[in-house]
Design a protein around this motif. Structure first.
Motif, PDB file in Angstrom:
ATOM      1  N   THR A   2      -5.766  -2.540   2.656  1.00  0.00           N
ATOM      2  CA  THR A   2      -4.620  -2.087   3.457  1.00  0.00           C
ATOM      3  C   THR A   2      -3.365  -2.888   3.119  1.00  0.00           C
ATOM      4  OG1 THR A   2      -6.097  -1.419   5.256  1.00  0.00           O
ATOM      5  CG2 THR A   2      -3.765  -1.747   5.806  1.00  0.00           C
ATOM      6  N   HIS A   3      -3.532  -4.192   2.943  1.00  0.00           N
ATOM      7  CA  HIS A   3      -2.396  -5.037   2.574  1.00  0.00           C
ATOM      8  C   HIS A   3      -1.811  -4.603   1.229  1.00  0.00           C
ATOM      9  CE1 HIS A   3       0.121  -8.558   1.908  1.00  0.00           C
ATOM     10  NE2 HIS A   3      -0.479  -8.732   0.750  1.00  0.00           N
TER      11      HIS A   3
ATOM     12  N   ASP B 227       0.096  -1.325   1.707  1.00  0.00           N
ATOM     13  CA  ASP B 227       1.382  -1.577   2.379  1.00  0.00           C
ATOM     14  C   ASP B 227       2.370  -2.232   1.431  1.00  0.00           C
ATOM     15  OD1 ASP B 227       0.315  -0.508   4.676  1.00  0.00           O
ATOM     16  OD2 ASP B 227      -0.146  -2.451   5.597  1.00  0.00           O
ATOM     17  N   GLN B 228       1.894  -3.181   0.667  1.00  0.00           N
ATOM     18  CA  GLN B 228       2.770  -3.894  -0.261  1.00  0.00           C
ATOM     19  C   GLN B 228       3.335  -2.954  -1.322  1.00  0.00           C
ATOM     20  OE1 GLN B 228       0.856  -6.865  -2.753  1.00  0.00           O
ATOM     21  NE2 GLN B 228       2.578  -8.259  -2.449  1.00  0.00           N
TER      22      GLN B 228
ATOM     23  N   THR C  95       3.639   0.282  -1.289  1.00  0.00           N
ATOM     24  CA  THR C  95       4.454   1.395  -0.791  1.00  0.00           C
ATOM     25  C   THR C  95       5.782   0.941  -0.203  1.00  0.00           C
ATOM     26  OG1 THR C  95       3.219   1.304   1.306  1.00  0.00           O
ATOM     27  CG2 THR C  95       2.510   2.922  -0.354  1.00  0.00           C
ATOM     28  N   THR C  96       5.940  -0.366  -0.003  1.00  0.00           N
ATOM     29  CA  THR C  96       7.206  -0.862   0.561  1.00  0.00           C
ATOM     30  C   THR C  96       8.066  -1.589  -0.457  1.00  0.00           C
ATOM     31  OG1 THR C  96       6.059  -2.879   1.319  1.00  0.00           O
ATOM     32  CG2 THR C  96       6.265  -1.057   2.902  1.00  0.00           C
TER      33      THR C  96
END
Length: 554
Positions: free
Chosen positions: A310-311, A314-315, A317-318
């Motif tokens: 998940t990290h 998130d990383q 995609t941001t």
């Protein structure tokens, strides 16, 4: 006459070490009262040497060590295999040498044919004796057949004494085990001697008092495969000086069989099992993984990966994508399919590799042959590892091995029955929920046999479609009757499935197989050196297109 049949481990490319072993075995044979010692073919050189065969210096050394064997043959006749430069431009030849009291002579020879692994043993009919000597160097499962030896003995009305090479040799990625068995057949074609496989020994046969017929002992068809895999794992680890192994376990059949095989081969104390669940892993498979570890009695860990995956999502995609070619505010989008692959890579590339390094070990690849055939694996993920022990086994063979390990090796339910019964699944998404009966896209009861036709019988969609049109495909490929109709109600369904898997087999899966770990050859048609292939993609023959059009018009 007393004949010593020498089962000795041949170290490929080391005539110095092999000559030293042979001198010791000659002394042992003499001490046992033998008049003759028979060694395997290529007992000084080994078989699979790659480019070493092109080095004249190596062949000169083989000849020099042969002279040492002749000197050691003091008061005993020694028959052994060697290699020599062939006459003219034919490369290298296998030779069978006779040595006694310092005198050396060639009694048989044949071309080596480089990296080939299928040839007949060298035969020597002894003068003034009713005996044929056969020296072989063939890997499992291509070892010369007992039926041929029996037939030859009966036709020639002579006793045959046979010996094969023992040990582990490789052609780069593909690793082969040589069983080293000794056989003897009387002039009636009856087997009167069979030594244990994968064991160094000196077996004495007295031709004046031949043993009686040795009855064939029935065993499960998977038993020889287990013996080969166990021996090969032990020898491969010893060769690379690796004592400990880390295995990722999922609660599925492939990792369970891999774990049970390694514990059987090297002991529970040298195996560390790691379960790496994500949110898609069910309580069922997590429980089965824990039960397996407890049954095997080895160390185990649970390392969840959901947070790290998940990290990473998130990383990625941001973090903005920058550069002249980037659009304003451009970011990556992680699809569900990409997330599945990320899980597999997180398990192997991050967790297993780090655990193995910390524990002073290597981690295994648990893939089977069906998955490798169509590339149902993730590069740098579950396809990674130092060795793929099951990579030449079809899924049905993995299940057979699981049952054999339970029944005959451990004598108890070491691999939980739940692992054998549960639907095979990678559990990388909700679409693979095992508690709902959802699993892999490969329908193993049928696709195992279809893929085997591709990989081991060199069959193309043309042949497959011809048998399908005649309603004879199941009998031809060996799967259970009725499966084709159950899985594919229409010809269009069947053809779509056939073209899907053939396209993968000849396409992306080739690129993945090229990058896969070393594997143990079980079938003699393992991916790698047994199975030359090129990244040329799929091709539809004229006949296939005509058959397809005809079937789709019905």
């Amino acid at each position: 006459m007393k004949i010593a049949l020498i089962s000795m481990e041949v170290v490929p490319g080391r005539p110095d070490r092999n000559a030293a072993t042979m001198r010791g075995k000659i002394a042992e044979a003499k001490a046992a009262g033998a008049n003759l010692a028979l060694f395997p073919a290529l007992s000084l050189s080994g078989l699979f040497l790659g480019g070493v065969w092109k080095q004249p210096a190596f062949l000169r050394d083989c000849a020099a060590y042969a002279e040492e064997i002749a000197a050691a043959a003091d008061g005993i006749t020694v028959i052994f295999g060697n290699a020599a430069e062939a006459e003219r431009c034919t490369g290298v030849r296998r030779t069978l040498m006779e040595a006694r009291d310092g005198v050396l002579r060639e009694v048989a020879h044949s071309p080596l044919h480089g990296a080939g692994n299928q040839f007949a043993p060298l035969l020597y009919e002894m003068p003034n004796e009713n005996i044929i000597l056969a020296a072989d160097a063939s890997p499992y499962p291509i070892c010369f057949g007992a039926k041929y030896l029996a037939r030859t003995a009966m036709q020639q009305h002579k006793t045959i004494c046979y010996i094969n090479t023992l040990g582990l040799q490789d052609k780069g990625k593909t690793v082969y085990a040589f069983p080293g068995r000794a056989y003897a057949f009387n002039e009636k074609g009856e087997r009167i001697l069979m030594s244990p496989a994968y064991t160094e020994n000196v077996t004495i046969l007295d031709t004046n008092q031949l043993p009686t017929k040795v009855d064939f002992v029935a065993e499960p068809i998977i038993a020889p495969t287990h013996r080969m895999l166990r021996y090969a794992v032990q020898k491969f680890l010893a060769r690379i000086r690796m004592e400990r192994v880390v295995i990722g376990i999922s609660g599925g059949i492939d990792s369970a069989v891999t774990a049970a095989l390694y514990v059987d081969a090297i002991g529970a104390e040298n195996v560390l099992l790691v379960n790496m669940p994500s949110r898609f892993n069910s309580a069922t498979t997590k429980g089965l993984a824990a039960q397996l570890a407890d049954n095997l009695g080895c160390r185990h860990m649970i390392v969840p990966i959901e947070e790290s995956v998940t990290h990473t999502v998130d990383q990625l995609t941001t973090v903005p994508i920058m550069g002249k070619c980037a659009t304003e505010g451009e970011h990556l989008t992680i699809s569900s399919f990409v997330r599945e692959n990320m899980q597999a890579r997180d398990r192997s590339g991050r967790v297993l590799s780090a655990v193995a390094a910390a524990w002073g070990a290597g981690f295994t690849c648990n893939a089977n042959k069906a998955e490798s055939t169509v590339g149902y694996a993730t590069l740098y993920g579950d396809q990674a590892g130092f060795l793929s022990a099951l990579a030449d086994l079809w899924k049905y063979q993995v299940y057979d091995l699981a049952r054999y390990l339970n029944d005959s090796v451990y004598g108890r339910e070491t691999i939980p029955q739940g692992i054998i019964d549960i639907v095979p699944s990678a559990e990388l998404s909700d679409a693979q929920n095992v508690d709902e009966g959802k699993g892999d896209p490969i329908r193993y009861p049928y696709h195992d046999y279809l893929f085997r036709a591709f990989a081991e019988n060199n069959e193309t969609p043309e042949e497959i479609l011809e048998y399908y049109a005649k309603n004879a495909l199941e009998a031809h490929i060996g799967c259970n009757k009725g499966l084709v109709a159950d899985y594919f109600p229409t010809a269009a369904d069947f053809i779509a499935d056939l073209e899907r898997w053939w396209g993968l087999y000849t396409g992306m899966a080739v690129a993945k197989r090229i990058q896969s770990p070393p594997l143990l050859s079980v079938s003699g048609r393992a991916y790698g050196s047994d199975h030359p292939e090129s990244q040329i993609g799929s091709y539809e023959t004229i006949r296939y297109r005509a058959l397809k059009e005809k079937l789709l018009q019905k």
